[in-house]
Design an enzyme around this catalytic site. Sequence first.
Site, PDB file in Angstrom:
ATOM      1  N   HIS A 138      31.594  32.177  42.348  1.00  0.00           N
ATOM      2  CA  HIS A 138      30.305  31.656  42.836  1.00  0.00           C
ATOM      3  C   HIS A 138      30.283  30.150  42.634  1.00  0.00           C
ATOM      4  O   HIS A 138      30.829  29.640  41.653  1.00  0.00           O
ATOM      5  CB  HIS A 138      29.153  32.284  42.032  1.00  0.00           C
ATOM      6  CG  HIS A 138      27.837  32.156  42.716  1.00  0.00           C
ATOM      7  ND1 HIS A 138      27.063  31.030  42.605  1.00  0.00           N
ATOM      8  CD2 HIS A 138      27.173  32.978  43.555  1.00  0.00           C
ATOM      9  CE1 HIS A 138      25.960  31.188  43.316  1.00  0.00           C
ATOM     10  NE2 HIS A 138      26.007  32.365  43.916  1.00  0.00           N
TER      11      HIS A 138
ATOM     12  N   ASP B  39      27.355  40.492  45.171  1.00  0.00           N
ATOM     13  CA  ASP B  39      27.912  41.390  46.196  1.00  0.00           C
ATOM     14  C   ASP B  39      28.875  42.417  45.639  1.00  0.00           C
ATOM     15  O   ASP B  39      29.306  43.311  46.373  1.00  0.00           O
ATOM     16  CB  ASP B  39      28.620  40.545  47.269  1.00  0.00           C
ATOM     17  CG  ASP B  39      27.622  39.667  48.004  1.00  0.00           C
ATOM     18  OD1 ASP B  39      27.848  38.449  48.107  1.00  0.00           O
ATOM     19  OD2 ASP B  39      26.587  40.199  48.433  1.00  0.00           O
TER      20      ASP B  39
HETATM   21  C1  SDX Z   1      26.809  34.824  47.861  1.00  0.00           C
HETATM   22  O1  SDX Z   1      25.379  30.216  46.964  1.00  0.00           O
HETATM   23  C2  SDX Z   1      24.733  31.327  46.697  1.00  0.00           C
HETATM   24  O2  SDX Z   1      23.823  31.354  45.925  1.00  0.00           O
HETATM   25  C3  SDX Z   1      25.227  32.520  47.472  1.00  0.00           C
HETATM   26  C4  SDX Z   1      24.655  33.848  47.031  1.00  0.00           C
HETATM   27  C5  SDX Z   1      23.173  33.942  47.372  1.00  0.00           C
HETATM   28  O3  SDX Z   1      22.471  34.710  46.714  1.00  0.00           O
HETATM   29  O4  SDX Z   1      22.755  33.297  48.384  1.00  0.00           O
HETATM   30  O5  SDX Z   1      24.830  34.006  45.639  1.00  0.00           O
HETATM   31  C6  SDX Z   1      25.334  35.014  47.744  1.00  0.00           C
HETATM   32  O6  SDX Z   1      27.256  34.300  48.846  1.00  0.00           O
HETATM   33  C7  SDX Z   1      27.723  35.226  46.726  1.00  0.00           C
HETATM   34  C8  SDX Z   1      29.216  34.900  47.005  1.00  0.00           C
HETATM   35  C9  SDX Z   1      29.810  35.974  47.926  1.00  0.00           C
HETATM   36  N1  SDX Z   1      31.171  35.585  48.333  1.00  0.00           N
HETATM   37  C10 SDX Z   1      32.257  36.196  47.857  1.00  0.00           C
HETATM   38  O7  SDX Z   1      32.230  37.049  46.976  1.00  0.00           O
HETATM   39  C11 SDX Z   1      33.568  35.767  48.503  1.00  0.00           C
HETATM   40  C12 SDX Z   1      34.623  35.519  47.426  1.00  0.00           C
HETATM   41  N2  SDX Z   1      34.235  34.337  46.662  1.00  0.00           N
HETATM   42  C13 SDX Z   1      34.853  33.070  47.062  1.00  0.00           C
HETATM   43  O8  SDX Z   1      35.118  32.922  48.408  1.00  0.00           O
HETATM   44  C14 SDX Z   1      34.227  31.869  46.343  1.00  0.00           C
HETATM   45  O9  SDX Z   1      34.163  32.188  45.021  1.00  0.00           O
HETATM   46  C15 SDX Z   1      32.876  31.357  46.795  1.00  0.00           C
HETATM   47  C16 SDX Z   1      32.840  31.093  48.233  1.00  0.00           C
HETATM   48  C17 SDX Z   1      31.798  32.330  46.431  1.00  0.00           C
HETATM   49  C18 SDX Z   1      32.624  30.044  46.038  1.00  0.00           C
HETATM   50  O10 SDX Z   1      33.509  29.119  46.516  1.00  0.00           O
HETATM   51  P1  SDX Z   1      33.609  27.656  45.862  1.00  0.00           P
HETATM   52  O11 SDX Z   1      32.465  27.365  44.987  1.00  0.00           O
HETATM   53  O12 SDX Z   1      33.932  26.692  46.977  1.00  0.00           O
HETATM   54  O13 SDX Z   1      34.805  27.818  44.884  1.00  0.00           O
HETATM   55  P2  SDX Z   1      36.267  27.318  45.193  1.00  0.00           P
HETATM   56  O14 SDX Z   1      36.725  27.910  46.469  1.00  0.00           O
HETATM   57  O15 SDX Z   1      36.285  25.850  45.019  1.00  0.00           O
HETATM   58  O16 SDX Z   1      37.077  28.048  44.015  1.00  0.00           O
HETATM   59  C19 SDX Z   1      37.352  27.396  42.814  1.00  0.00           C
HETATM   60  C20 SDX Z   1      38.709  27.975  42.404  1.00  0.00           C
HETATM   61  C21 SDX Z   1      39.795  27.820  43.484  1.00  0.00           C
HETATM   62  O17 SDX Z   1      41.017  27.830  42.825  1.00  0.00           O
HETATM   63  P3  SDX Z   1      41.714  26.375  42.433  1.00  0.00           P
HETATM   64  O18 SDX Z   1      41.752  25.553  43.695  1.00  0.00           O
HETATM   65  O19 SDX Z   1      40.800  25.791  41.366  1.00  0.00           O
HETATM   66  O20 SDX Z   1      43.084  26.749  41.905  1.00  0.00           O
HETATM   67  O21 SDX Z   1      38.568  29.403  42.211  1.00  0.00           O
HETATM   68  C22 SDX Z   1      39.382  30.097  43.156  1.00  0.00           C
HETATM   69  C23 SDX Z   1      39.697  29.112  44.261  1.00  0.00           C
HETATM   70  O22 SDX Z   1      40.934  29.447  44.885  1.00  0.00           O
HETATM   71  N3  SDX Z   1      38.568  31.217  43.650  1.00  0.00           N
HETATM   72  C24 SDX Z   1      39.015  32.455  43.847  1.00  0.00           C
HETATM   73  C25 SDX Z   1      37.903  33.200  44.250  1.00  0.00           C
HETATM   74  N4  SDX Z   1      36.835  32.407  44.300  1.00  0.00           N
HETATM   75  C26 SDX Z   1      37.252  31.181  43.931  1.00  0.00           C
HETATM   76  N5  SDX Z   1      40.255  33.000  43.684  1.00  0.00           N
HETATM   77  C27 SDX Z   1      40.349  34.322  43.970  1.00  0.00           C
HETATM   78  N6  SDX Z   1      39.320  35.116  44.382  1.00  0.00           N
HETATM   79  C28 SDX Z   1      38.087  34.577  44.515  1.00  0.00           C
HETATM   80  N7  SDX Z   1      37.077  35.339  44.896  1.00  0.00           N
END
Ligand code: SDX
Length: 427
Positions: free
Chosen positions: A315, A373
């Site tokens: 998140h 989720d």
């Molecule tokens: C919702 O914003 C809100 O409030 C949204 C929400 C709401 O109520 O409105 O809470 C609802 O959308 C919840 C999120 C649902 N999405 C998912 O579950 C999809 C999987 N999650 C990811 O796609 C991700 O965690 C996000 C999109 C939720 C957040 O993305 P960010 O903040 O841009 O984080 P990032 O991509 O910069 O990740 C930071 C690091 C990265 O690795 P490094 O570059 O540091 O090595 O964490 C890794 C990412 O690769 N990472 C993951 C991951 N999520 C982040 N690695 C593996 N699996 C994951 N799910």
Amino acid sequence: MGTVTLINNETGQSFDFDLIDCTRGPKAVNFSKLFENAGIFSYDPGYGSTAGCESTISYIDGKKGELLYRGIPIEQLVEKYKFTDICQFLISDSLPKNDEESKKFDLELRHRSFLHEKLKRVFDVFPDNAHSMATLSAIVSVLATLYANHKDMDDEDDYQTMARRIIAKTPTMVAFCYRNSVGAPFIEPDVSKSYVENFFYMLRGYPHSRWKYGLDGEQEITPLEIEALDKILTLHADHGQNASTTTVRNVASTGVHPYAAISSGINALWGPAHGGANEKVLAQLHEIGDVKNVDKFIERAKDKNDSFRLMGFGHRVYKSYDPRAKTLKKLKDELDKKGIRMDAHLSEIAQKVEEVALSDSYFLERGLYPNVDFYSGIILTALKIPRELFTPIFVMGRMPGWCAQLIEHDKNPYARITRPRQVYLGK
Ligand code: SDX
């Protein structure tokens, strides 16, 4: 008011900017005059460190894993109030003072739950199996044409009517989107039923039949199922300036009809990185298929060369357990004990994914925990809600939040059209 001094080491110039006070959370540097005074832009792709507005609606503490609606923790609200009370709370900043006020608001929603006859004919243009998020955003856009007067809201009554109208109609629109996608006849709302029961009825009922619900005869919608979905909606009601809420505010900032802004928010929410994740979590649990495969998928989620991500994990704000996920996990176990049987196989895989991920430094170092989720889909499946309705259910829950944010934006005399700048790298 405090200040921050910015020194441009290229030119030696220094500039003072005000720190904006807040009631909770980090203060913000007021950079609105940065370009005018210092001739430079700030750069923050994805706006991870940027506040785009001032708001009083919900507050998230990402470190503590806290979520407050108008200052009250969701854990208290979800136990004490119905979703319709939370709708009233968010859009009017006041919880119902007594049972009578709660019933009055609930009754108004029931009377507004019907769709305009012309709107129902729009469903005929959609192809069979059209995804309900696509049809829902289209129908909400058409709703703007039916209530053109909401484009210019001047007083509290206008705001409340705009909000109550679309909150009331969303369960009907969601049920009709689904029924249309499977070629089933629409079931009109029944004003003798509560908000959530009416949704189940419109989703599952038989028209003009002694069979009230369910495709297998006299199955009643139990109070426990109604309570479960009611709580799920409350947990989704608002969440600060997430991608879809930011979309709603941005589109509203051009002066467009509020329902056109909400239709844009529905499209933003559909994405698998956002609200669409709940549907993807279920698909992923089925893809993992067995607890013995969990380690392999966890390794794939960590592999930068693999586009696989653990859906329902991570998140932008929570770097600890999403309090909604915690509450949903508790609800899942409570319902299971009370006879709403969760899919034990999926539950076992989800539990194992959480256990392995939360003992792995990759996830812990990045603050990647289950989000809202991760468990919602398992509960919705146990409530016999079709997977393609998981994100439309998220829309139902988030509707009062979007309306509250729209109203807050519209009331702000200093709100400006959203128009970010860019770092130009072209020719
Ligand atoms: C919702 O914003 C809100 O409030 C949204 C929400 C709401 O109520 O409105 O809470 C609802 O959308 C919840 C999120 C649902 N999405 C998912 O579950 C999809 C999987 N999650 C990811 O796609 C991700 O965690 C996000 C999109 C939720 C957040 O993305 P960010 O903040 O841009 O984080 P990032 O991509 O910069 O990740 C930071 C690091 C990265 O690795 P490094 O570059 O540091 O090595 O964490 C890794 C990412 O690769 N990472 C993951 C991951 N999520 C982040 N690695 C593996 N699996 C994951 N799910």
